[in-house]
Design a protein around this motif. Structure first.
Motif, mmCIF file in Angstrom:
data_model
loop_
_atom_site.group_PDB
_atom_site.id
_atom_site.type_symbol
_atom_site.label_atom_id
_atom_site.label_comp_id
_atom_site.label_asym_id
_atom_site.label_seq_id
_atom_site.Cartn_x
_atom_site.Cartn_y
_atom_site.Cartn_z
ATOM 1 N N ILE A 79 -13.636 -1.910 3.597
ATOM 2 C CA ILE A 79 -12.275 -2.107 3.279
ATOM 3 C C ILE A 79 -11.779 -3.464 2.897
ATOM 4 O O ILE A 79 -11.054 -3.723 1.674
ATOM 5 N N PRO A 100 -5.597 -0.533 -8.830
ATOM 6 C CA PRO A 100 -5.504 -2.166 -9.404
ATOM 7 C C PRO A 100 -5.776 -3.011 -8.222
ATOM 8 O O PRO A 100 -5.507 -2.380 -7.096
ATOM 9 N N ILE A 147 -9.101 5.615 7.464
ATOM 10 C CA ILE A 147 -9.878 5.296 6.446
ATOM 11 C C ILE A 147 -10.987 4.218 6.942
ATOM 12 O O ILE A 147 -12.197 4.295 6.240
ATOM 13 N N ALA A 195 -6.664 9.879 -10.370
ATOM 14 C CA ALA A 195 -7.369 9.772 -9.030
ATOM 15 C C ALA A 195 -6.090 9.982 -8.229
ATOM 16 O O ALA A 195 -5.139 9.597 -8.361
ATOM 17 N N ILE A 196 -6.521 10.293 -6.870
ATOM 18 C CA ILE A 196 -5.466 10.610 -5.783
ATOM 19 C C ILE A 196 -5.803 9.417 -4.639
ATOM 20 O O ILE A 196 -6.980 9.321 -4.108
ATOM 21 N N LEU A 222 -10.682 -4.689 -0.994
ATOM 22 C CA LEU A 222 -9.609 -5.245 -1.347
ATOM 23 C C LEU A 222 -9.580 -6.568 -2.161
ATOM 24 O O LEU A 222 -8.833 -6.960 -2.951
ATOM 25 N N LEU A 245 -3.836 -7.392 -3.966
ATOM 26 C CA LEU A 245 -3.705 -8.570 -3.132
ATOM 27 C C LEU A 245 -3.698 -9.904 -3.915
ATOM 28 O O LEU A 245 -4.934 -10.773 -3.843
ATOM 29 N N ASN A 269 -1.791 7.899 -11.409
ATOM 30 C CA ASN A 269 -3.045 7.033 -11.059
ATOM 31 C C ASN A 269 -4.405 7.261 -11.774
ATOM 32 O O ASN A 269 -5.608 7.436 -11.484
ATOM 33 N N LYS A 285 -16.179 1.438 -10.615
ATOM 34 C CA LYS A 285 -14.676 1.771 -11.358
ATOM 35 C C LYS A 285 -13.965 2.446 -10.725
ATOM 36 O O LYS A 285 -14.221 3.814 -10.274
ATOM 37 N N ILE A 286 -12.887 1.747 -10.474
ATOM 38 C CA ILE A 286 -11.831 2.255 -9.456
ATOM 39 C C ILE A 286 -10.523 2.451 -9.880
ATOM 40 O O ILE A 286 -10.205 1.513 -10.866
ATOM 41 N N ARG A 333 -15.050 5.402 5.797
ATOM 42 C CA ARG A 333 -16.062 4.782 4.813
ATOM 43 C C ARG A 333 -16.984 4.127 5.359
ATOM 44 O O ARG A 333 -17.023 3.311 6.533
ATOM 45 N N CYS A 379 1.017 -1.118 -0.086
ATOM 46 C CA CYS A 379 -0.024 0.129 0.114
ATOM 47 C C CYS A 379 0.739 1.284 -0.043
ATOM 48 O O CYS A 379 0.482 2.391 -0.522
ATOM 49 N N CYS A 397 1.663 3.713 -2.838
ATOM 50 C CA CYS A 397 0.535 4.938 -3.418
ATOM 51 C C CYS A 397 0.151 5.624 -2.298
ATOM 52 O O CYS A 397 -0.496 6.588 -2.667
HETATM 53 C C1 HEM Z 1 -8.029 4.063 -3.209
HETATM 54 C C2 HEM Z 1 -6.622 0.863 0.540
HETATM 55 C C3 HEM Z 1 -2.691 -0.257 -2.473
HETATM 56 C C4 HEM Z 1 -4.008 3.510 -5.536
HETATM 57 C C5 HEM Z 1 -8.017 3.293 -2.026
HETATM 58 C C6 HEM Z 1 -9.210 3.273 -0.891
HETATM 59 C C7 HEM Z 1 -8.569 2.374 0.030
HETATM 60 C C8 HEM Z 1 -7.508 1.850 -0.273
HETATM 61 C C9 HEM Z 1 -9.521 2.002 1.235
HETATM 62 C C10 HEM Z 1 -10.316 4.070 -1.009
HETATM 63 C C11 HEM Z 1 -11.439 3.566 -1.545
HETATM 64 C C12 HEM Z 1 -12.726 4.318 -1.540
HETATM 65 O O1 HEM Z 1 -12.738 5.568 -1.760
HETATM 66 O O2 HEM Z 1 -13.843 3.779 -0.868
HETATM 67 C C13 HEM Z 1 -5.526 0.235 -0.294
HETATM 68 C C14 HEM Z 1 -4.627 -0.838 0.395
HETATM 69 C C15 HEM Z 1 -3.733 -0.861 -0.393
HETATM 70 C C16 HEM Z 1 -3.751 -0.128 -1.260
HETATM 71 C C17 HEM Z 1 -5.120 -1.224 2.022
HETATM 72 C C18 HEM Z 1 -2.575 -2.174 -0.047
HETATM 73 C C19 HEM Z 1 -3.151 -3.450 0.178
HETATM 74 C C20 HEM Z 1 -2.824 0.742 -3.496
HETATM 75 C C21 HEM Z 1 -1.802 1.125 -4.518
HETATM 76 C C22 HEM Z 1 -2.170 1.994 -5.216
HETATM 77 C C23 HEM Z 1 -3.373 2.227 -4.927
HETATM 78 C C24 HEM Z 1 -0.423 0.054 -4.342
HETATM 79 C C25 HEM Z 1 -1.250 2.154 -6.577
HETATM 80 C C26 HEM Z 1 -0.617 1.548 -7.764
HETATM 81 C C27 HEM Z 1 -5.361 3.827 -5.222
HETATM 82 C C28 HEM Z 1 -6.081 4.871 -5.884
HETATM 83 C C29 HEM Z 1 -7.185 5.087 -5.299
HETATM 84 C C30 HEM Z 1 -7.061 3.965 -4.358
HETATM 85 C C31 HEM Z 1 -5.706 5.801 -7.160
HETATM 86 C C32 HEM Z 1 -8.243 6.040 -5.493
HETATM 87 C C33 HEM Z 1 -9.242 5.296 -6.406
HETATM 88 C C34 HEM Z 1 -10.411 6.066 -6.981
HETATM 89 O O3 HEM Z 1 -10.480 7.149 -6.544
HETATM 90 O O4 HEM Z 1 -10.782 5.539 -7.944
HETATM 91 N N1 HEM Z 1 -7.060 2.448 -1.815
HETATM 92 N N2 HEM Z 1 -4.732 0.783 -1.484
HETATM 93 N N3 HEM Z 1 -3.771 1.859 -3.726
HETATM 94 N N4 HEM Z 1 -5.950 3.545 -4.201
HETATM 95 FE FE1 HEM Z 1 -5.334 2.125 -2.536
#
Ligand code: HEM
Length: 230
Positions: A126, A160, A115, A107-108, A130, A163, A104, A156-157, A119, A36, A39
């Protein structure tokens, strides 16, 4: 597409006697560090807080040192990078929001400090998110860099599926299945969101116990005081 109900899941931290299982949250930290953190950041969680989940000062220093943070300005007025220290927070890995967006699909990656509280559905959401990646329906019209997730509100997220089997190599030898990693990292994130949960529950139990004793005492005293009255 409709969003199904979140799958039920059992956590060690549930209920008035629930605690954060140390082995679980430590594996969760391993997932966070390895996956995680590339990013996401956690600006309200400091490395020294990890002592609360069973790490020694030396271990905390070693974990922090794997991260790079920006500091400064120095005497020359420049910003510079250095290894993180226990007093630093888990850094946001991009220079700024624009850089994060560029990497990304616009998206941020949100800060993960709180978190599981932020949510609807909390830890259940969460965890489901995942594990919720599926092949998109025919008419989905996914943009490049978008993925289909059953539990993401719009489906649509721009994150990627991370896990996949063996994504981390657990130090304690636990099999790194997607379910295991999702359970562990979600428990870790729930600790991050609720670092005082155990204290709060202990105090609550003491208060209840005190009130029971006080009630018994007041009852006994009342009986005694009124014993001679008709
Ligand atoms: C969004 C968790 C790894 C990129 C999120 C959200 C969570 C999350 C809880 C919010 C979803 C929501 O808004 O309801 C995690 C966890 C990770 C992980 C636990 C590791 C297991 C990553 C990685 C990347 C990434 C490695 C980049 C390659 C993003 C992006 C968003 C996001 C760009 C925003 C998505 C959107 O707005 O469409 N993540 N994440 N995440 N994550 Fe992660």
């Amino acid at each position: 597409a409709e969003t199904p109900a979140l799958p039920e899941h059992t956590w060690q931290f549930e209920g008035v006697f629930g605690t954060f299982d140390r082995a679980t949250v430590q594996r969760g930290l391993q997932v966070y560090n390895a996956v995680c953190s590339t990013c996401h950041g956690m600006k309200y969680v400091h490395f020294r807080n990890l002592e609360d989940i069973g790490y020694s000062e030396d271990e905390v220093e070693a974990i922090a040192a794997q991260y790079t943070v920006e500091d400064g300005p120095n005497d020359q007025g420049e910003m510079y990078e250095r290894p993180a220290e226990p007093t630093d927070a888990f850094p946001f890995p991009y220079d700024n929001k624009q850089a994060a967006k560029n990497a990304n699909n616009g998206a941020i990656p949100p800060d993960l400090s709180v978190i599981t509280n932020a949510r609807p559905g909390g830890p259940e959401y969460i965890r489901a998110l995942l594990l919720g990646y599926e092949e998109a329906p025919q008419d989905a019209n996914l943009q490049p860099g978008q993925y289909w997730n059953t539990y993401y509100p719009s489906h649509k997220i721009s994150m990627p599926q991370m896990l996949v089997q063996g994504a981390v190599d657990y130090q304690d030898g636990t099999q790194a299945t997607p379910e295991q990693m999702a359970h562990d990292v979600t428990a870790f994130l729930h600790w991050a969101s609720n670092p005082h949960m155990e204290e709060r529950k202990r105090l609550g139990l003491k208060v209840i116990l005190f009130l029971i004793v006080l009630t018994a005492l007041l009852y006994a005293v009342q009986r005694k005081i009124w014993a001679d009255v008709e």
